[in-house]
Design a protein around this motif. Structure first.
Motif, short mmCIF file in Angstrom:
data_model
loop_
_atom_site.label_atom_id
_atom_site.label_comp_id
_atom_site.label_asym_id
_atom_site.label_seq_id
_atom_site.Cartn_x
_atom_site.Cartn_y
_atom_site.Cartn_z
N ILE A 114 70.33 82.04 60.42
CA ILE A 114 71.00 82.76 61.51
C ILE A 114 72.39 82.14 61.55
N GLU A 115 73.39 82.94 61.25
CA GLU A 115 74.72 82.41 61.00
C GLU A 115 75.35 81.70 62.19
N LYS A 116 75.95 80.56 61.88
CA LYS A 116 76.61 79.72 62.88
C LYS A 116 77.77 80.46 63.53
N LYS A 117 78.72 80.94 62.74
CA LYS A 117 79.95 81.55 63.28
C LYS A 117 79.75 82.95 63.84
N ARG A 118 78.90 83.74 63.20
CA ARG A 118 78.73 85.13 63.62
C ARG A 118 77.69 85.30 64.73
N ALA A 119 76.72 84.39 64.81
CA ALA A 119 75.62 84.61 65.75
C ALA A 119 75.39 83.44 66.71
N VAL A 120 75.12 82.26 66.20
CA VAL A 120 74.65 81.16 67.05
C VAL A 120 75.71 80.71 68.06
N VAL A 121 76.90 80.36 67.59
CA VAL A 121 77.92 79.83 68.50
C VAL A 121 78.39 80.90 69.51
N PRO A 122 78.67 82.14 69.07
CA PRO A 122 79.02 83.15 70.07
C PRO A 122 77.90 83.41 71.09
N GLU A 123 76.66 83.36 70.63
CA GLU A 123 75.52 83.56 71.55
C GLU A 123 75.42 82.42 72.56
N LEU A 124 75.68 81.20 72.10
CA LEU A 124 75.68 80.05 73.00
C LEU A 124 76.77 80.22 74.07
N ALA A 125 77.96 80.60 73.65
CA ALA A 125 79.06 80.81 74.59
C ALA A 125 78.72 81.90 75.61
N GLU A 126 78.10 82.97 75.13
CA GLU A 126 77.71 84.07 76.02
C GLU A 126 76.61 83.63 76.98
N ALA A 127 75.66 82.85 76.49
CA ALA A 127 74.56 82.36 77.32
C ALA A 127 75.09 81.50 78.46
N VAL A 128 76.07 80.66 78.14
CA VAL A 128 76.66 79.78 79.16
C VAL A 128 77.41 80.62 80.20
N LYS A 129 78.11 81.64 79.72
CA LYS A 129 78.90 82.49 80.62
C LYS A 129 78.01 83.32 81.55
N THR A 130 76.89 83.83 81.04
CA THR A 130 76.05 84.77 81.80
C THR A 130 74.77 84.12 82.31
N ARG A 131 74.74 82.80 82.39
CA ARG A 131 73.49 82.11 82.75
C ARG A 131 73.01 82.42 84.15
N ASP A 132 73.94 82.70 85.07
CA ASP A 132 73.59 83.16 86.41
C ASP A 132 72.49 82.30 87.05
N GLY A 133 72.72 80.99 87.04
CA GLY A 133 71.76 80.07 87.66
C GLY A 133 70.64 79.62 86.74
N ARG A 134 70.49 80.27 85.59
CA ARG A 134 69.45 79.87 84.63
C ARG A 134 69.94 78.68 83.81
N GLU A 135 69.00 77.95 83.26
CA GLU A 135 69.35 76.79 82.44
C GLU A 135 69.36 77.18 80.96
N VAL A 136 70.50 76.98 80.30
CA VAL A 136 70.61 77.29 78.87
C VAL A 136 69.74 76.30 78.09
N ASN A 137 68.96 76.82 77.19
CA ASN A 137 68.08 76.00 76.35
C ASN A 137 68.90 75.45 75.18
N TRP A 138 69.70 74.44 75.48
CA TRP A 138 70.62 73.90 74.47
C TRP A 138 69.89 73.35 73.25
N GLU A 139 68.65 72.89 73.44
CA GLU A 139 67.90 72.34 72.30
C GLU A 139 67.56 73.42 71.27
N TYR A 140 67.37 74.66 71.72
CA TYR A 140 67.14 75.77 70.80
C TYR A 140 68.40 75.97 69.93
N PHE A 141 69.57 75.98 70.58
CA PHE A 141 70.82 76.14 69.84
C PHE A 141 71.07 74.94 68.91
#
Length: 189
Positions: A119-146
């Motif tokens: 699962i590509e770092k630049k195209r998928a993982v890092v942008p998804e992490l950034a989006e998860a942090v932005k839209t977490r809405d009180g939820r805890e990002v599972n940083w260990e998955y990333f």
């Protein structure tokens, strides 16, 4: 053919792997400028957690160290590495293998082999992490998955340059693993 700062081939190979993993961390860190301004602090906290974990496991240098336990290294005790095949295959169709422990030329050639993100770092993982942090809405990002997707063999394959497909992998993060379930405190009455 080793620089004098390395005691032996294993310490050089360990360093080589650590350098690759460190470069991935630098890419994740430098992405912060693309993170929504309101989410940058949270993104930075996750980077710090990942960085601490990487330091604690010595940047997964064990992957290239033939002295390590079989479960954590990617080579034989003699130092042979086998290509794990392109991201979309279970094995290498050409049966590429190399022993960078054998001589300087093999070490130079081995530097062209890639630790390819399935699962590509630049195209998928890092942008998804950034989006998860932005839209977490009180939820805890599972940083260990990333972390697993970015820095571990859960999502990395060692591939010969001929098996490294530069095309879009068209794979995405598992949406069910992006956020961690909060621990609930049950009150006893």
């Amino acid at each position: 053919g080793l620089q004098s700062r390395f005691k032996n081939k294993s310490s050089y190979m360990r360093y080589s792997c650590e350098s690759r993993i460190r470069s991935y961390m630098k890419e994740v860190s430098s992405f912060i400028s693309n993170v929504h301004p309101t989410a940058r602090d949270a993104y930075k906290r996750i980077i710090d957690l990942m960085s601490d974990k990487l330091k604690s496991v010595k940047y997964n240098g064990c992957y290239f160290d033939r002295r390590e336990e079989e479960a954590v290294r990617l080579c034989t005790t003699e130092g042979w590495f086998s290509c794990q095949g392109p991201f979309d295959r279970d094995d290498c169709p050409c049966k590429h293998s190399i022993n960078p422990y054998s001589n300087r030329e093999s070490r130079i050639l081995f530097s062209t082999w890639n630790l390819d993100h399935i699962i590509e770092k630049k195209r998928a993982v890092v942008p998804e992490l950034a989006e998860a942090v932005k839209t977490r809405d009180g939820r805890e990002v599972n940083w260990e998955y990333f972390y697993q997707l970015l820095f571990t063999v859960d999502n990395l394959k060692l591939v010969h340059i001929a098996c490294h497909k530069k095309t879009n992998h068209n794979l995405s993060c598992d949406k069910t693993k992006i956020y961690r379930k909060r621990k609930q405190n049950h009150k006893i009455s």
